[in-house]
Design an enzyme around this catalytic site. Structure first.
Site, PDB file in Angstrom:
ATOM      1  N   PRO A 173       0.833  -1.199   0.000  1.00 53.03           N
ATOM      2  CG  PRO A 173      -0.111  -1.104   2.134  1.00 53.03           C
ATOM      3  CD  PRO A 173       0.679  -1.989   1.225  1.00 53.03           C
ATOM      4  CD  GLU A 174       3.639   3.403  -3.814  1.00 47.79           C
ATOM      5  OE1 GLU A 174       3.659   4.632  -4.025  1.00 47.79           O
ATOM      6  OE2 GLU A 174       4.241   2.593  -4.531  1.00 47.79           O
TER       7      GLU A 174
END
Ligand SMILES: [Zn+2]
Length: 268
Positions: free
Chosen positions: A2-3
């Site tokens: 996840p960014e």
């Protein structure tokens, strides 16, 4: 992994509720169940008992649950972590559970993490955890001039962009996406960028992040678990496929040890 957009979406889900999943704000924590002690990096989780959640904020890829006291829960999702609010009756059936916070309204905030890289801190001073982070790319203070001031040195611009001290929360995916949108070769020396290119890059960073948040909220975000939805990305994991803008076959290489994809025609 996840960014920033995916983490921001988790934050909004916890704060406002999303897709039928209720918000955690306003609920009081009544029981803290540390299922996997390895998830606790610092602090005493039991300090959260009796506290009401009053806000949920994000800094880079950390999510902070603020309470009605000084104590805060800071969560880093890392590779595969996630936070969900479920009915307490369902809190046993979730998979890969590391931490459970039972709430006074019959629900439970569950931290799941299949690969166990995620961690939590309980602290009164969350900012001390963020001391080394650069500016938030979606903050008003993050102007093109602010970006320009941080772009130093000869290393590849891709390597500079994923350095969390330069810009917080920008990772491999959105760095490649921003460079493609701005038409900049990821291998270029950071100090070779012109003022016009820095302005284009600044705009591109914000556009790909806002686009990523919109996609994640629509659940179009490419889930690291099930890659069934259409990819919202222009270059990420599209090496060897045609550039969406010009049709040229996208190239790939390693920059700063990270797989980097770019268009040899569009990005100069
Ligand atoms: Zn192209």
């Amino acid at each position: 992994m996840p960014e920033l957009p995916e983490v921001e979406t988790v934050r909004r889900r916890l704060l406002h509720g999303l897709h039928g999943e209720g918000a955690v704000r306003g609920a009081r924590i009544v029981i803290v169940d540390v299922v996997d002690p390895a998830v606790v990096r610092s602090g005493a989780l039991q300090r959260l008992v009796g506290r009401r959640v009053v806000d949920v904020t994000r800094r880079a890829k950390w999510i902070t649950l603020h309470t009605d006291a000084a104590v805060k829960l800071v969560v880093h999702l890392k590779m595969t972590g996630d936070l969900h609010v479920v009915d307490a009756a369902d809190a046993n059936s979730a998979r890969f559970v590391r931490l459970r916070l039972f709430l006074d309204d019959g629900r439970c905030l569950v931290f799941t993490d299949p690969r166990r890289f995620g961690h939590v801190d309980v602290t009164d001073d969350a900012n001390s955890l963020f001391a080394d982070l650069g500016p938030e790319p979606l903050d008003a203070a993050f102007t093109a001039a602010a970006l320009a001031a941080r772009l130093r040195g000869r290393r590849a611009i891709k390597a500079t962009l994923i350095d969390q001290r330069v810009v917080a929360g920008l990772g491999n995916i959105y760095a490649d996406e921003a460079l493609h949108r701005a038409g900049i070769d990821p291998r270029r020396s950071t100090l070779s960028l012109t003022t016009i290119e820095i302005h284009a890059l600044h705009r591109a960073i914000q556009e790909v992040l806002y686009g990523g948040i919109a996609a994640a909220e629509k659940e179009l975000a490419w889930r690291y678990e099930s890659r069934t939805a259409a990819s919202p990305f222009s270059v990420y994991e599209r090496a060897g496929l045609p550039c969406l803008r010009c049709g040229t076959t996208l190239a790939s290489t390693s920059v700063a040890g990270r797989l980097t994809v770019w268009c040899p025609h569009c990005q100069r």
